[in-house]
Write a protein that holds these residues in place. Structure first.
Motif, PDB file in Angstrom:
ATOM      1  N   UNK A 298       0.689  -1.147   0.026  1.00  0.00           N
ATOM      2  CA  UNK A 298       0.006  -0.051  -0.030  1.00  0.00           C
ATOM      3  C   UNK A 298       0.770   1.307   0.171  1.00  0.00           C
ATOM      4  N   UNK A 299       1.956   1.292   0.604  1.00  0.00           N
ATOM      5  CA  UNK A 299       2.890   2.279   0.585  1.00  0.00           C
ATOM      6  C   UNK A 299       3.564   2.744  -0.767  1.00  0.00           C
ATOM      7  N   UNK A 300       3.616   1.657  -1.601  1.00  0.00           N
ATOM      8  CA  UNK A 300       4.200   1.628  -2.969  1.00  0.00           C
ATOM      9  C   UNK A 300       3.263   2.248  -4.079  1.00  0.00           C
TER      10      UNK A 300
ATOM     11  N   UNK B 271      -2.014   8.995  -3.370  1.00  0.00           N
ATOM     12  CA  UNK B 271      -3.225   9.305  -4.275  1.00  0.00           C
ATOM     13  C   UNK B 271      -4.123   7.990  -3.797  1.00  0.00           C
ATOM     14  N   UNK B 272      -5.530   8.228  -4.218  1.00  0.00           N
ATOM     15  CA  UNK B 272      -6.378   7.283  -4.333  1.00  0.00           C
ATOM     16  C   UNK B 272      -6.072   6.570  -5.489  1.00  0.00           C
ATOM     17  N   UNK B 273      -6.253   5.067  -5.003  1.00  0.00           N
ATOM     18  CA  UNK B 273      -6.068   3.998  -6.131  1.00  0.00           C
ATOM     19  C   UNK B 273      -7.044   4.222  -7.322  1.00  0.00           C
ATOM     20  N   UNK B 274      -6.762   3.906  -8.389  1.00  0.00           N
ATOM     21  CA  UNK B 274      -7.527   3.695  -9.733  1.00  0.00           C
ATOM     22  C   UNK B 274      -8.164   2.061  -9.619  1.00  0.00           C
ATOM     23  N   UNK B 275      -9.224   2.014 -10.028  1.00  0.00           N
ATOM     24  CA  UNK B 275      -9.869   0.721 -10.263  1.00  0.00           C
ATOM     25  C   UNK B 275      -8.765  -0.428 -11.048  1.00  0.00           C
ATOM     26  N   UNK B 276      -7.889   0.243 -11.864  1.00  0.00           N
ATOM     27  CA  UNK B 276      -6.944  -0.849 -12.475  1.00  0.00           C
ATOM     28  C   UNK B 276      -5.905  -1.122 -11.414  1.00  0.00           C
ATOM     29  N   UNK B 277      -5.618  -0.185 -10.686  1.00  0.00           N
ATOM     30  CA  UNK B 277      -4.543  -0.489  -9.475  1.00  0.00           C
ATOM     31  C   UNK B 277      -5.280  -1.669  -8.724  1.00  0.00           C
ATOM     32  N   UNK B 278      -6.485  -1.502  -8.308  1.00  0.00           N
ATOM     33  CA  UNK B 278      -7.053  -2.491  -7.558  1.00  0.00           C
ATOM     34  C   UNK B 278      -7.089  -3.920  -8.165  1.00  0.00           C
ATOM     35  N   UNK B 279      -7.341  -3.764  -9.635  1.00  0.00           N
ATOM     36  CA  UNK B 279      -7.537  -4.985 -10.233  1.00  0.00           C
ATOM     37  C   UNK B 279      -6.173  -5.586 -10.425  1.00  0.00           C
ATOM     38  N   UNK B 280      -5.272  -4.873 -10.641  1.00  0.00           N
ATOM     39  CA  UNK B 280      -3.909  -5.664 -11.303  1.00  0.00           C
ATOM     40  C   UNK B 280      -2.630  -5.117 -10.562  1.00  0.00           C
ATOM     41  N   UNK B 281      -2.525  -4.191  -9.617  1.00  0.00           N
ATOM     42  CA  UNK B 281      -1.614  -3.526  -8.898  1.00  0.00           C
ATOM     43  C   UNK B 281      -1.607  -3.762  -7.553  1.00  0.00           C
TER      44      UNK B 281
END
Length: 92
Positions: free
Chosen positions: A9-11, A15-25
């Motif tokens: 989560x620190x990496x 900023x608020x995460x995007x949907x792509x970050x939640x699904x892939x990152x």
């Protein structure tokens, strides 16, 4: 374990995460959420109705009270099945 999730989560940054970050990152966060839902299921069971006759093989044979060895279960069309989803963990 907590440090892996914290570092992931620190990496991500402030900023608020995007949907792509939640699904892939965020693979570790995804694993933590799935494991939490496995142990603490939001529903206790699912109910299904067999839409056709079926035979379900057992992983190990079971001996009935009468002594018969059963290796599979026959499910008739229209049978209501209750599938437990809540995991019971015994305290040690």
């Amino acid at each position: 374990m907590h440090s892996k999730l914290r570092n992931e989560l620190i990496e991500l940054g402030p900023a608020d995460p995007t949907c792509d970050q939640f699904s892939d990152g965020l693979p570790y966060l995804d694993a933590v959420v799935h494991e939490t839902l496995r142990i603490h299921a939001p529903v206790r069971e699912a109910t299904r109705i067999a839409d056709e006759d079926d035979v379900i093989p057992l992983s190990e044979p079971v001996r009935t009270k009468s002594g018969q060895l059963v290796e599979n279960l026959s499910i008739a069309k229209g049978t209501v099945l209750s599938i437990p989803l809540l995991l019971s963990i015994s305290q040690q």
